[in-house]
Design a protein around this motif. Sequence first.
Motif, PDB file in Angstrom:
ATOM      1  N   SER A   1      -4.368   3.550  -3.757  1.00  0.00           N
ATOM      2  CA  SER A   1      -3.705   2.932  -2.845  1.00  0.00           C
ATOM      3  C   SER A   1      -4.637   2.801  -1.478  1.00  0.00           C
ATOM      4  O   SER A   1      -5.015   1.542  -0.803  1.00  0.00           O
ATOM      5  CB  SER A   1      -2.473   3.594  -2.253  1.00  0.00           C
ATOM      6  OG  SER A   1      -2.118   3.080  -1.034  1.00  0.00           O
ATOM      7  N   PHE A   2      -5.635   3.705  -1.256  1.00  0.00           N
ATOM      8  CA  PHE A   2      -6.536   3.661  -0.233  1.00  0.00           C
ATOM      9  C   PHE A   2      -7.575   2.594  -0.448  1.00  0.00           C
ATOM     10  O   PHE A   2      -7.863   1.684   0.251  1.00  0.00           O
ATOM     11  CB  PHE A   2      -7.232   5.115  -0.103  1.00  0.00           C
ATOM     12  CG  PHE A   2      -8.021   5.289   1.108  1.00  0.00           C
ATOM     13  CD1 PHE A   2      -7.532   5.500   2.481  1.00  0.00           C
ATOM     14  CD2 PHE A   2      -9.456   4.728   0.929  1.00  0.00           C
ATOM     15  CE1 PHE A   2      -8.629   5.348   3.587  1.00  0.00           C
ATOM     16  CE2 PHE A   2     -10.297   4.702   2.140  1.00  0.00           C
ATOM     17  CZ  PHE A   2      -9.851   4.923   3.279  1.00  0.00           C
ATOM     18  N   ASN A   3      -7.925   2.573  -1.863  1.00  0.00           N
ATOM     19  CA  ASN A   3      -8.856   1.538  -2.253  1.00  0.00           C
ATOM     20  C   ASN A   3      -8.366   0.099  -1.950  1.00  0.00           C
ATOM     21  O   ASN A   3      -9.122  -0.593  -1.563  1.00  0.00           O
ATOM     22  CB  ASN A   3      -9.527   1.746  -3.573  1.00  0.00           C
ATOM     23  CG  ASN A   3     -10.414   2.966  -3.746  1.00  0.00           C
ATOM     24  OD1 ASN A   3     -10.882   3.344  -2.927  1.00  0.00           O
ATOM     25  ND2 ASN A   3     -10.376   3.350  -5.110  1.00  0.00           N
TER      26      ASN A   3
ATOM     27  N   THR B   1      -7.333  -5.085   3.431  1.00  0.00           N
ATOM     28  CA  THR B   1      -7.787  -5.594   4.704  1.00  0.00           C
ATOM     29  C   THR B   1      -8.586  -6.143   4.862  1.00  0.00           C
ATOM     30  O   THR B   1      -8.848  -7.015   5.665  1.00  0.00           O
ATOM     31  CB  THR B   1      -7.520  -4.205   5.467  1.00  0.00           C
ATOM     32  OG1 THR B   1      -6.520  -3.320   5.195  1.00  0.00           O
ATOM     33  CG2 THR B   1      -7.530  -4.279   7.117  1.00  0.00           C
TER      34      THR B   1
ATOM     35  N   TYR C   1       0.821  -1.218   0.060  1.00  0.00           N
ATOM     36  CA  TYR C   1       0.199  -0.069   0.041  1.00  0.00           C
ATOM     37  C   TYR C   1       0.834   1.250   0.041  1.00  0.00           C
ATOM     38  O   TYR C   1       0.694   2.325  -0.741  1.00  0.00           O
ATOM     39  CB  TYR C   1      -0.954   0.075   1.287  1.00  0.00           C
ATOM     40  CG  TYR C   1      -1.740  -1.046   1.497  1.00  0.00           C
ATOM     41  CD1 TYR C   1      -2.322  -2.139   0.528  1.00  0.00           C
ATOM     42  CD2 TYR C   1      -1.979  -1.370   3.080  1.00  0.00           C
ATOM     43  CE1 TYR C   1      -3.077  -2.811   0.828  1.00  0.00           C
ATOM     44  CE2 TYR C   1      -2.784  -2.593   3.124  1.00  0.00           C
ATOM     45  CZ  TYR C   1      -3.319  -3.330   2.133  1.00  0.00           C
ATOM     46  OH  TYR C   1      -4.062  -4.261   2.353  1.00  0.00           O
TER      47      TYR C   1
ATOM     48  N   LEU D   1      -5.975  -0.699   0.138  1.00  0.00           N
ATOM     49  CA  LEU D   1      -5.984  -0.772   1.605  1.00  0.00           C
ATOM     50  C   LEU D   1      -7.161  -1.200   2.215  1.00  0.00           C
ATOM     51  O   LEU D   1      -7.467  -2.369   2.889  1.00  0.00           O
ATOM     52  CB  LEU D   1      -5.495   0.635   2.311  1.00  0.00           C
ATOM     53  CG  LEU D   1      -5.476   0.395   3.734  1.00  0.00           C
ATOM     54  CD1 LEU D   1      -4.136   1.219   4.175  1.00  0.00           C
ATOM     55  CD2 LEU D   1      -6.537   0.960   4.513  1.00  0.00           C
ATOM     56  N   ILE D   2      -8.363  -0.642   1.625  1.00  0.00           N
ATOM     57  CA  ILE D   2      -9.690  -1.143   2.225  1.00  0.00           C
ATOM     58  C   ILE D   2     -10.151  -2.648   1.602  1.00  0.00           C
ATOM     59  O   ILE D   2     -10.156  -3.574   2.582  1.00  0.00           O
ATOM     60  CB  ILE D   2     -10.920  -0.194   1.675  1.00  0.00           C
ATOM     61  CG1 ILE D   2     -10.699   1.109   2.376  1.00  0.00           C
ATOM     62  CG2 ILE D   2     -12.238  -0.827   2.176  1.00  0.00           C
ATOM     63  CD1 ILE D   2     -11.208   1.451   3.584  1.00  0.00           C
TER      64      ILE D   2
END
Lengths: 499, 122
Positions: A161-163, A169, A146, A165-166
């Motif tokens: 990167s945020f998407n 995870t 990420y 990450l969600i």
Amino acid sequence: MELLTVLLVVIPLICAPITAMIADRRVAWALTLMMCLALAVISAMVLNDVTTGKVIHYELGGWKPPWGIEYVIDSLNALIAVIVAFIALITVIYGRKSAEQEIHDSQIHLFYAAFQLVILGLMGMALTGDIFNLFVFLEISSLASYALIAMGHKRQALVASFNYLIAGTLGATFFLLGIGFLYAASGTLNMADLAARFDDFASMKLVITALLFILIGLALKAAAFPLHSWLPEAYTQAPTMVTVLLASTSTKVAVYVLIRMLYQVFPQAYWEEMLLPGFLMLSGCLGMLYGSYKALCQVSIKRLLAYSSVAQLGYMIVGIGLNNEAGLTAAIVHMFNHAVTKAALFMAAGMVLMRLHTTSLDKLRGAGKTMPWTTGAFALAGLSLIGVPGTAGFISKWYLVQGALAQGNYLVAGSILGASILAIMYVWKIIETLYFDGSDKLHVHKVGSGKQIVADLPVATACCYLMVFACFYFGLYTSIPLEAAQTAVQAMMGNGGAQ
Amino acid sequence: MTTYLLGHLNYWLIIGVMMIGMFTMMSSPNLMKKLAGLSMFQTAVILFYVSIGKVEDGTAPIITETATRYANPLPQVLMLTAIVVGVATMALGFALIIRIRRAYNSMEEDDIHLQIQREELD
């Protein structure tokens, strides 16, 4: 030999914090290079040792399994370790210039440290024989990737990167929940122990729930068809070096874990009767058709290749779903061949990006005349992506079609052919633009005046051609991946049959 | 039935927390709330692990002469690792949100998507 295997994880573990502390880009690069070189040598030695069917066990801290964590290396995960180590090595040699260009000088040592952590996580996932340990390594590699993706130079990289990450995870937590159910049913976390005592707790409903959670979690990580949405943007926006590494290793390792779970933790006989194989085949077939079609629609080369990755992952999932020897062999060999092919293609795309600051096809018309070497690499590696006989891509597709026909499953064989035709179309689309479209004058984008353009990239080109050469070499001399895959498949299918 | 419901009370609560977390994560357009939902979801899994370590009439797993049954300490130990992983994920998520907010001047997904679409058209 046992001690050597643990070094595959320990070396990057020691190397990464040192790299993070040394704020010098040349030292950081050299350290990463040395580390990858060491890993490549060790993993090649280990693979050479285990292709005969031998299995290496290493008990961490001397604690006996099933209580302690153990590393179990057979020919399947040794092959995965070799893929990770060699791709990482060539990526590091290739990516020195591109990293200097894309990453800010003050961050470059941190970039290399995170890069090493990804390799650490992937190696650990490949080698460990403990299911919870696997989760920890999965998270190490994911977290580092990420961070790496977010270092892309466009601001869209942050959102990608945020998407990821969600989604990542969520997948890892599903996997963790599955482990929890499995532990509640069995009281053990050791994979071999789980498989050995499986019959004692197989009747519990908990176990099906565990299987489903583990499966969905890993499918998210491997970007299997309906759960692939994070992949195209993440690969498009990441820095070149990261794209090359992640595209050719990280999803493959997730697929490997999927195979490990389905054949050596949950016995084959347990899930065969469920809808699962059919569902995997459906997901794989839709994935390859959808991925190829979407690839055809893209304008940016990087995004096109990313969607093609979704399609290629479909082939692997189908191979697992076919659930026979040829299918599984195809899935494993395709992991290897696709890693090599995609690395070559993304390296070529990276060089285009480095020199022209764009990968958009409508700005690359006629680039074949100005950049003959880079575009040549595209064309040659593209052949392997399609699966032209004589290239690596052909071998795995050949086995896959054989596996489908052995089951009399013409729909799957048809989908494979359909996806291959789409692959010809999207590779042709690139080649047509690069070679046959009226050549506009090439524009170099977004370069400040007086800034020296990276005109020649001899090292990067050499690395790229090394991968292109590998595409053809492994198409003609298939013994390395094929022998390892066949040994592994025989071991796994043998286990399944006996139980 | 009542004893079944009450006896598994912690599991019902965990399922509740998990669903709330996941729903928030999927439905909220605000990135910060998404991350909060993700955190709740992870916490629910941690609570689940701690619950399965409980043994009826078991005491803390320290060997004494008076006790004969002990709770299973392993799930809790596993969760120490999972908590660390969770903290790292949250830290990284927050860092990303800060940078997204600086780059797009917004934390709403719809707004950011509009800006990305406009960028793509250029």
